[in-house]
Design a protein around this motif. Structure first.
Motif, short mmCIF file in Angstrom:
data_model
loop_
_atom_site.label_atom_id
_atom_site.label_comp_id
_atom_site.label_asym_id
_atom_site.label_seq_id
_atom_site.Cartn_x
_atom_site.Cartn_y
_atom_site.Cartn_z
N ASN A 182 0.79 -1.22 0.00
CA ASN A 182 0.00 0.00 0.00
C ASN A 182 0.83 1.28 0.00
OD1 ASN A 182 -2.59 -1.33 0.15
ND2 ASN A 182 -1.99 -1.91 2.21
N LYS A 183 2.15 1.15 -0.01
CA LYS A 183 3.00 2.34 0.04
C LYS A 183 3.58 2.64 -1.34
CE LYS A 183 4.32 1.83 4.85
NZ LYS A 183 5.43 1.81 5.82
N THR A 184 3.88 3.92 -1.56
CA THR A 184 4.60 4.31 -2.77
C THR A 184 6.03 3.83 -2.58
OG1 THR A 184 3.19 6.25 -3.04
CG2 THR A 184 5.28 6.24 -4.24
N MET A 185 6.49 2.98 -3.50
CA MET A 185 7.79 2.34 -3.34
C MET A 185 8.85 2.99 -4.22
SD MET A 185 8.88 -1.64 -3.64
CE MET A 185 9.54 -1.78 -5.28
N THR B 125 22.20 9.54 2.13
CA THR B 125 21.43 10.73 1.75
C THR B 125 19.96 10.37 1.57
OG1 THR B 125 23.34 11.78 0.70
CG2 THR B 125 21.17 12.54 -0.01
N LEU B 126 19.69 9.24 0.92
CA LEU B 126 18.29 8.82 0.73
C LEU B 126 17.63 8.46 2.05
CD1 LEU B 126 18.20 6.58 -2.46
CD2 LEU B 126 17.22 8.83 -2.12
N ILE B 127 18.36 7.79 2.92
CA ILE B 127 17.80 7.41 4.22
C ILE B 127 17.48 8.66 5.03
CG2 ILE B 127 18.33 6.24 6.40
CD1 ILE B 127 19.90 4.16 4.63
N HIS B 128 18.39 9.63 5.03
CA HIS B 128 18.10 10.89 5.73
C HIS B 128 16.93 11.61 5.08
CE1 HIS B 128 21.17 11.06 8.82
NE2 HIS B 128 22.05 10.59 7.94
N ALA B 129 16.81 11.54 3.76
CA ALA B 129 15.67 12.16 3.06
C ALA B 129 14.36 11.50 3.48
CB ALA B 129 15.86 12.07 1.55
N MET B 130 14.39 10.20 3.70
CA MET B 130 13.19 9.51 4.20
C MET B 130 12.81 10.03 5.58
SD MET B 130 12.05 7.46 1.84
CE MET B 130 11.01 6.30 2.71
N GLY C 30 4.63 7.88 6.48
CA GLY C 30 4.40 6.45 6.59
C GLY C 30 3.87 5.81 5.33
N ASP C 31 3.51 6.62 4.32
CA ASP C 31 2.95 6.07 3.09
C ASP C 31 4.00 5.87 2.00
OD1 ASP C 31 3.33 8.85 2.77
OD2 ASP C 31 1.69 9.01 1.32
N ILE C 32 5.28 6.03 2.36
CA ILE C 32 6.38 5.89 1.41
C ILE C 32 7.34 4.83 1.94
CG2 ILE C 32 8.34 7.07 0.33
CD1 ILE C 32 6.82 9.70 0.77
N GLN C 33 7.89 4.03 1.02
CA GLN C 33 8.87 3.02 1.42
C GLN C 33 10.04 3.04 0.45
OE1 GLN C 33 7.61 -1.23 1.53
NE2 GLN C 33 8.20 -1.04 3.68
N HIS D 151 12.57 1.68 10.27
CA HIS D 151 12.49 0.29 9.81
C HIS D 151 11.18 -0.03 9.08
CE1 HIS D 151 11.49 0.61 14.10
NE2 HIS D 151 10.49 -0.19 13.81
N GLN D 152 10.15 0.81 9.22
CA GLN D 152 8.92 0.62 8.43
C GLN D 152 9.01 1.31 7.06
OE1 GLN D 152 6.28 -1.32 9.34
NE2 GLN D 152 7.60 -1.89 11.05
N GLN D 153 9.90 2.29 6.93
CA GLN D 153 10.02 3.04 5.68
C GLN D 153 11.20 2.61 4.82
OE1 GLN D 153 9.55 4.75 8.67
NE2 GLN D 153 7.45 5.35 8.35
N VAL D 154 12.20 1.95 5.40
CA VAL D 154 13.38 1.53 4.65
C VAL D 154 13.57 0.03 4.83
CG1 VAL D 154 15.86 1.82 4.29
CG2 VAL D 154 14.47 3.80 4.96
N VAL D 155 13.58 -0.70 3.72
CA VAL D 155 13.71 -2.16 3.75
C VAL D 155 14.93 -2.56 2.93
CG1 VAL D 155 12.61 -4.35 3.13
CG2 VAL D 155 11.21 -2.44 3.96
N PHE D 156 15.81 -3.34 3.56
CA PHE D 156 16.97 -3.90 2.86
C PHE D 156 16.57 -5.27 2.34
CE2 PHE D 156 18.72 -0.78 5.73
CZ PHE D 156 19.70 -0.17 4.97
#
Length: 185
Positions: free
Chosen positions: A26-29, A44-49, A55-58, A81-86
């Motif tokens: 359900n999130k914009t990936m 840089t991307l992680i800090h941007a998150m 919560g609607d972006i991953q 950890h809910q917005q960034v997945v390795f």
């Protein structure tokens, strides 16, 4: 880029593919595929998150490298950890499906001599969020097939993350432009 492998595929089961990689359907990936090393500027991307604080972006990060432990620690420190997945390493033949179930491709590296991964995403009709650095502006035309942000500027990247998340019609138009550019290269 092998266009017979990398192309838009509306028949894939995006939900099943996302679930396979523990990604929220359900999130914009936003998807990054590549090495996880210092020069890729994934911090840089992680800090941007974190700046986006949505919560609607991953952000899905596919790959391996020397910086993975530090980046995982950063995600934990920022409580993302809910917005960034390795995702880990992905077999190259699985990348087209992963691209097709994503909404935006991201390439934050500031030392890209030529980004095959970005061109593969473009061939899959994805808009691209990329660092305005090295060869990336040759692939991504700002406001045409994506957005270019200032390298090492999370606030700048966050602005474009939010724009892309909020405007599906812009993502679609930019994706079409990406496909046309990839077919010309």
């Amino acid at each position: 880029v092998q266009l017979e492998n990398f192309h838009p595929n509306p028949t894939i089961n995006s939900c099943a593919i996302r679930q396979q990689y523990n990604l929220d359907i359900n999130k914009t990936m936003f998807l990054y595929v590549g090495r996880i090393d210092y020069e890729k500027n994934l911090d840089t991307l992680i800090h941007a998150m974190a700046v986006s604080d949505r919560g609607d972006i991953q952000l899905a990060i596919a790959g391996q490298g020397k910086e993975i432990t530090q980046l995982q620690r950063l995600v934990e420190e920022l409580d993302l950890h809910q917005q960034v997945v390795f995702i880990g390493s992905i077999n190259h033949n699985k990348i087209p499906d992963l691209l097709n179930c994503s909404n935006v491709f991201v390439m934050p590296g500031c030392s890209e001599s030529f980004s095959i991964a970005t061109l593969e995403a473009m061939a899959s009709a994805k808009p691209v969020l990329a660092a305005k650095s090295a060869a990336l502006p040759e692939l991504v035309v700002h406001q045409i097939n994506g957005y270019l942000f200032q390298p090492d500027k999370p606030d700048d990247a966050a602005v474009y993350i939010q724009l892309l998340a909020d405007q599906p019609e812009v993502r679609e138009r930019m994706g079409e432009s990406s496909l046309a550019r990839a077919q010309r290269n």
